[in-house]
Design a protein around this motif. Structure first.
Motif, PDB file in Angstrom:
ATOM      1  N   PRO A  40       0.790  -1.235   0.000  1.00 37.17           N
ATOM      2  CA  PRO A  40       0.000   0.000   0.000  1.00 37.17           C
ATOM      3  C   PRO A  40       0.825   1.290   0.000  1.00 37.17           C
ATOM      4  O   PRO A  40       0.434   2.271  -0.638  1.00 37.17           O
ATOM      5  CB  PRO A  40      -0.849  -0.124   1.273  1.00 37.17           C
ATOM      6  CG  PRO A  40      -1.003  -1.598   1.461  1.00 37.17           C
ATOM      7  CD  PRO A  40       0.315  -2.186   1.016  1.00 37.17           C
ATOM      8  N   ALA A  41       1.962   1.315   0.678  1.00 39.58           N
ATOM      9  CA  ALA A  41       2.764   2.546   0.737  1.00 39.58           C
ATOM     10  C   ALA A  41       3.249   2.971  -0.650  1.00 39.58           C
ATOM     11  O   ALA A  41       3.474   4.157  -0.899  1.00 39.58           O
ATOM     12  CB  ALA A  41       3.959   2.359   1.670  1.00 39.58           C
ATOM     13  N   ARG A  42       3.397   2.016  -1.568  1.00 45.64           N
ATOM     14  CA  ARG A  42       3.885   2.292  -2.922  1.00 45.64           C
ATOM     15  C   ARG A  42       2.824   2.938  -3.820  1.00 45.64           C
ATOM     16  O   ARG A  42       3.142   3.449  -4.893  1.00 45.64           O
ATOM     17  CB  ARG A  42       4.336   0.978  -3.564  1.00 45.64           C
ATOM     18  CG  ARG A  42       5.702   1.071  -4.134  1.00 45.64           C
ATOM     19  CD  ARG A  42       6.093  -0.278  -4.718  1.00 45.64           C
ATOM     20  NE  ARG A  42       7.218  -0.845  -4.049  1.00 45.64           N
ATOM     21  CZ  ARG A  42       8.472  -0.504  -4.325  1.00 45.64           C
ATOM     22  NH1 ARG A  42       8.746   0.367  -5.252  1.00 45.64           N
ATOM     23  NH2 ARG A  42       9.450  -1.053  -3.658  1.00 45.64           N
ATOM     24  N   ALA A  61       2.909   9.062  -0.541  1.00 48.91           N
ATOM     25  CA  ALA A  61       2.889   7.606  -0.371  1.00 48.91           C
ATOM     26  C   ALA A  61       1.534   7.183   0.182  1.00 48.91           C
ATOM     27  O   ALA A  61       0.932   7.885   1.005  1.00 48.91           O
ATOM     28  CB  ALA A  61       4.005   7.173   0.574  1.00 48.91           C
ATOM     29  N   GLY A  62       1.070   6.028  -0.267  1.00 47.63           N
ATOM     30  CA  GLY A  62      -0.278   5.574   0.045  1.00 47.63           C
ATOM     31  C   GLY A  62      -0.638   5.458   1.507  1.00 47.63           C
ATOM     32  O   GLY A  62      -1.786   5.650   1.882  1.00 47.63           O
ATOM     33  N   THR A  63       0.334   5.157   2.358  1.00 46.63           N
ATOM     34  CA  THR A  63       0.030   4.999   3.781  1.00 46.63           C
ATOM     35  C   THR A  63       0.339   6.245   4.594  1.00 46.63           C
ATOM     36  O   THR A  63       0.159   6.250   5.810  1.00 46.63           O
ATOM     37  CB  THR A  63       0.811   3.799   4.375  1.00 46.63           C
ATOM     38  OG1 THR A  63       2.195   3.982   4.096  1.00 46.63           O
ATOM     39  CG2 THR A  63       0.317   2.487   3.804  1.00 46.63           C
ATOM     40  N   SER A  64       0.800   7.296   3.942  1.00 45.99           N
ATOM     41  CA  SER A  64       1.120   8.518   4.688  1.00 45.99           C
ATOM     42  C   SER A  64      -0.141   9.335   4.941  1.00 45.99           C
ATOM     43  O   SER A  64      -1.150   9.186   4.252  1.00 45.99           O
ATOM     44  CB  SER A  64       2.166   9.343   3.940  1.00 45.99           C
ATOM     45  OG  SER A  64       1.651   9.770   2.706  1.00 45.99           O
ATOM     46  N   CYS A 111       4.906  16.959  -4.745  1.00 45.54           N
ATOM     47  CA  CYS A 111       5.196  15.575  -4.376  1.00 45.54           C
ATOM     48  C   CYS A 111       5.778  15.563  -2.973  1.00 45.54           C
ATOM     49  O   CYS A 111       6.775  16.239  -2.711  1.00 45.54           O
ATOM     50  CB  CYS A 111       6.183  14.946  -5.358  1.00 45.54           C
ATOM     51  SG  CYS A 111       5.479  14.582  -6.975  1.00 45.54           S
ATOM     52  N   ASP A 112       5.144  14.809  -2.086  1.00 48.43           N
ATOM     53  CA  ASP A 112       5.655  14.703  -0.728  1.00 48.43           C
ATOM     54  C   ASP A 112       6.888  13.810  -0.711  1.00 48.43           C
ATOM     55  O   ASP A 112       6.970  12.826  -1.461  1.00 48.43           O
ATOM     56  CB  ASP A 112       4.589  14.123   0.204  1.00 48.43           C
ATOM     57  CG  ASP A 112       5.076  14.090   1.638  1.00 48.43           C
ATOM     58  OD1 ASP A 112       5.194  15.170   2.248  1.00 48.43           O
ATOM     59  OD2 ASP A 112       5.391  12.990   2.134  1.00 48.43           O
ATOM     60  N   ILE A 113       7.828  14.134   0.159  1.00 43.96           N
ATOM     61  CA  ILE A 113       9.074  13.372   0.231  1.00 43.96           C
ATOM     62  C   ILE A 113       8.862  11.909   0.630  1.00 43.96           C
ATOM     63  O   ILE A 113       9.754  11.093   0.456  1.00 43.96           O
ATOM     64  CB  ILE A 113      10.100  14.048   1.164  1.00 43.96           C
ATOM     65  CG1 ILE A 113       9.576  14.121   2.601  1.00 43.96           C
ATOM     66  CG2 ILE A 113      10.500  15.418   0.633  1.00 43.96           C
ATOM     67  CD1 ILE A 113      10.626  14.520   3.622  1.00 43.96           C
ATOM     68  N   SER A 114       7.669  11.561   1.121  1.00 40.20           N
ATOM     69  CA  SER A 114       7.381  10.158   1.456  1.00 40.20           C
ATOM     70  C   SER A 114       7.534   9.252   0.234  1.00 40.20           C
ATOM     71  O   SER A 114       7.840   8.071   0.368  1.00 40.20           O
ATOM     72  CB  SER A 114       5.966  10.019   2.027  1.00 40.20           C
ATOM     73  OG  SER A 114       4.989  10.491   1.097  1.00 40.20           O
ATOM     74  N   VAL A 122       3.083   3.774  -7.775  1.00 40.75           N
ATOM     75  CA  VAL A 122       1.961   3.457  -8.653  1.00 40.75           C
ATOM     76  C   VAL A 122       0.823   4.452  -8.410  1.00 40.75           C
ATOM     77  O   VAL A 122      -0.030   4.235  -7.555  1.00 40.75           O
ATOM     78  CB  VAL A 122       1.480   2.000  -8.411  1.00 40.75           C
ATOM     79  CG1 VAL A 122       0.379   1.633  -9.402  1.00 40.75           C
ATOM     80  CG2 VAL A 122       2.641   1.022  -8.511  1.00 40.75           C
ATOM     81  N   PRO A 123       0.821   5.564  -9.157  1.00 39.65           N
ATOM     82  CA  PRO A 123      -0.306   6.496  -9.063  1.00 39.65           C
ATOM     83  C   PRO A 123      -1.443   6.059  -9.982  1.00 39.65           C
ATOM     84  O   PRO A 123      -1.223   5.318 -10.948  1.00 39.65           O
ATOM     85  CB  PRO A 123       0.289   7.816  -9.544  1.00 39.65           C
ATOM     86  CG  PRO A 123       1.397   7.415 -10.461  1.00 39.65           C
ATOM     87  CD  PRO A 123       1.916   6.091  -9.949  1.00 39.65           C
TER      88      PRO A 123
END
Length: 156
Positions: A40-42, A61-64, A111-114, A122-123
């Motif tokens: 999920p983070a990807r 990032a997906g989990t941020s 774009c967040d640094i996460s 994968v957007p």
């Protein structure tokens, strides 16, 4: 607009990047992770935000999670998520398919640094059944995004 505008965007600016379509819904981070076989983070989620009169997109990032204090410091105001109708009207993409590519009209992209924790992210690609695999640096370059630190650290 939507997936067609994203395909046109990549055909013009990065023909080496293909839009991937899935029969599975990728409308949420967990669904997208399952549909594209990544953690999920990807998943690079795109947040559509209004700060005062400005509308911006923040890809993270997906989990941020957004950190309101950092957002206010970076953008000078408190962010508010756009409403469902506003998202499609402003971006040209439906909720669950919002991405920084093939927008209805130019919007500032951050774009967040996460995202930098990953070689590939994968957007979404304009619909709830499409995505692309791309490096964070290339995504930022193609969308003229500015790097910011506006999220809490991603959770594993």
């Amino acid at each position: 607009m939507s997936i067609a505008s994203v395909k046109a965007f990549f055909a013009e600016k990065a023909p080496d990047i293909a839009v991937i379509e899935s029969s599975l819904s990728s409308a949420t981070v967990p669904l997208a992770a399952e549909a594209y076989g990544v953690e999920p983070a990807r998943i690079a989620k795109t947040l559509s935000l209004r700060i005062g009169e400005r509308v911006i997109l923040v890809v993270a990032a997906g989990t941020s999670r957004m950190d309101n204090r950092k957002m206010k410091a970076a953008f000078g105001g408190k962010p508010k998520m756009l409403g469902l109708e506003e998202v499609a009207e402003i971006t040209g993409h439906e909720v669950g398919g919002v991405c920084p590519f093939g927008l209805k009209a130019p919007l500032p992209v951050y774009c967040d640094i996460s995202l930098r924790a990953f070689d590939i992210v994968v957007p979404a690609a304009g619909s709830t059944h499409s995505a692309v695999k791309i490096t964070p640096a290339r995504m930022a370059e193609l969308t003229a995004a500015e790097w910011v630190d506006v999220c809490e650290a991603p959770k594993p």
